[in-house]
Write a protein that holds these residues in place. Sequence first.
Motif, PDB file in Angstrom:
ATOM      1  N   UNK A  96       0.836  -1.198   0.000  1.00 56.30           N
ATOM      2  CA  UNK A  96       0.000   0.000   0.000  1.00 56.30           C
ATOM      3  C   UNK A  96       0.869   1.246   0.000  1.00 56.30           C
ATOM      4  N   UNK A  97       1.943   1.223   0.816  1.00 57.35           N
ATOM      5  CA  UNK A  97       2.833   2.382   0.896  1.00 57.35           C
ATOM      6  C   UNK A  97       3.581   2.616  -0.418  1.00 57.35           C
ATOM      7  N   UNK A  98       3.769   1.563  -1.206  1.00 58.50           N
ATOM      8  CA  UNK A  98       4.384   1.749  -2.524  1.00 58.50           C
ATOM      9  C   UNK A  98       3.520   2.661  -3.386  1.00 58.50           C
ATOM     10  N   UNK A  99       2.204   2.431  -3.337  1.00 58.06           N
ATOM     11  CA  UNK A  99       1.288   3.267  -4.121  1.00 58.06           C
ATOM     12  C   UNK A  99       1.226   4.683  -3.562  1.00 58.06           C
ATOM     13  N   UNK A 100       1.269   4.812  -2.243  1.00 60.90           N
ATOM     14  CA  UNK A 100       1.278   6.141  -1.617  1.00 60.90           C
ATOM     15  C   UNK A 100       2.507   6.923  -2.058  1.00 60.90           C
ATOM     16  N   UNK A 101       3.680   6.311  -1.962  1.00 65.10           N
ATOM     17  CA  UNK A 101       4.926   6.997  -2.311  1.00 65.10           C
ATOM     18  C   UNK A 101       4.978   7.331  -3.790  1.00 65.10           C
ATOM     19  N   UNK A 102       4.448   6.438  -4.622  1.00 66.61           N
ATOM     20  CA  UNK A 102       4.373   6.724  -6.057  1.00 66.61           C
ATOM     21  C   UNK A 102       3.490   7.942  -6.313  1.00 66.61           C
ATOM     22  N   UNK A 103       2.357   7.982  -5.611  1.00 66.70           N
ATOM     23  CA  UNK A 103       1.401   9.074  -5.803  1.00 66.70           C
ATOM     24  C   UNK A 103       1.953  10.407  -5.297  1.00 66.70           C
ATOM     25  N   UNK A 104       2.896  10.354  -4.379  1.00 63.06           N
ATOM     26  CA  UNK A 104       3.453  11.578  -3.810  1.00 63.06           C
ATOM     27  C   UNK A 104       4.454  12.269  -4.742  1.00 63.06           C
ATOM     28  N   UNK A 105       4.837  11.585  -5.848  1.00 69.22           N
ATOM     29  CA  UNK A 105       5.761  12.195  -6.814  1.00 69.22           C
ATOM     30  C   UNK A 105       7.005  12.732  -6.101  1.00 69.22           C
ATOM     31  N   UNK A 106       7.751  11.837  -5.494  1.00 73.95           N
ATOM     32  CA  UNK A 106       8.847  12.219  -4.601  1.00 73.95           C
ATOM     33  C   UNK A 106       9.975  12.987  -5.271  1.00 73.95           C
ATOM     34  N   UNK A 107      10.122  12.859  -6.588  1.00 71.92           N
ATOM     35  CA  UNK A 107      11.231  13.580  -7.238  1.00 71.92           C
ATOM     36  C   UNK A 107      11.081  15.093  -7.123  1.00 71.92           C
ATOM     37  N   UNK A 108       9.872  15.573  -6.796  1.00 71.75           N
ATOM     38  CA  UNK A 108       9.695  17.022  -6.612  1.00 71.75           C
ATOM     39  C   UNK A 108      10.411  17.530  -5.355  1.00 71.75           C
ATOM     40  N   UNK A 109      10.824  16.614  -4.492  1.00 69.37           N
ATOM     41  CA  UNK A 109      11.506  17.009  -3.266  1.00 69.37           C
ATOM     42  C   UNK A 109      13.025  16.901  -3.374  1.00 69.37           C
TER      43      UNK A 109
END
Length: 384
Positions: A96-109
């Motif tokens: 579930x957290x994989x989908x959360x982290x994907x949805x967060x678009x982490x490269x923007x950070x």
Amino acid sequence: MVKKKSIFPLTKLSDVISMKSGESITAERITSEGKFPCFGGNGLRGYTTTFTHDGSYTLVGRQGALCGNVTFVSGRFYASEHAIVVTPKKETNIKFMSYVLYDMNLNQYSESSAQPGLSVKKLLELEYPIPQNKEEQTAIAEALSDIDSLISSLQKLIEKKKAIKQGTMQELLTGKKRLPGFSGEWSKQQLGDICNIVNGGTPSTSIAEFWNGKILWCTPTDITSCSTKYIYTTESKITESGLKASSATLLPKGALLLCSRATIGEVRIAGNTICTNQGFKSLVVHQNISNEWLYYMVHVLKFNMLEKAIGSTFLEISKKDLAELDIIVPEFTEQKAIAQVLSDMDSEIELLEKKLAKYQQIKQGMMQELLTGRIRLKEGENNV
């Protein structure tokens, strides 16, 4: 990044997961003899003879071109120092957290413009609306995993169909395999013998009256951004006066627009009358030559074009060298038959790609609904 209108409580990532960078590894330790996958900042790097983790984890690219890339991994693997290993806390489902982290678009950070990089400490401070019930997390993950499986199987099928088409092209276009009902020798000719080769041109960009007309004006970017065999429109258009004031030539519908510099060998068929810039050597076929057969034949000739290309800033093939490329030509009826077989294969691949795009849209919609709680899954309801 906070998802709007979520019914789930806003939760700090550090409350549900832990993060830690992987271990350093030298290139020498990545070997063809290894059986354990090694993951880095850009995904799979190769295989090793040792592993650092055994179980189910989420990996996030910490550095590199795919910084922020999210991968779910299960089994034994090696996580290098350029990958962040995400471990779930007790009441958290890691998939579930994989989908959360994907949805967060982490490269923007990413904290660096020169070499993209993520800070574990700062990532853990981020917040996201997360259901507190692990069973609900699991149900959401399973529903999204089902659509991912459909997407993955379609991607594999498309790649298989493309490989089959490539093999068929090599056999049919070189005469190694003949279609039923055809025999006899093919004629040996040069490309310039079976078509007219036409240069392109560019009107002056400083004269406004040359631009924004009705004549399609094609650039290599138009070609590479067109995913189908025929091209029907272009980003830029010129006027009649622009055409007359430049070396551009109006090409008929059915002409092959062949890139002759930089992206040498890229080709599309004109779906309308059109002209091009100077990055093309377009092919207008002679009588008894199938333009669709030649379209596919150009793909076989691409290696020969690259061999003859010259240039310091960018490679380019000359009109003379292009015209002198050797080619074997079947009779017109066999050309048409070969083109039809390959065109049918293209149509099948195109339909599969449209189906894939539809599934990918469905997944995006499901993520928006399920990860916000706007749609709740009933117990046992986790199928697509």
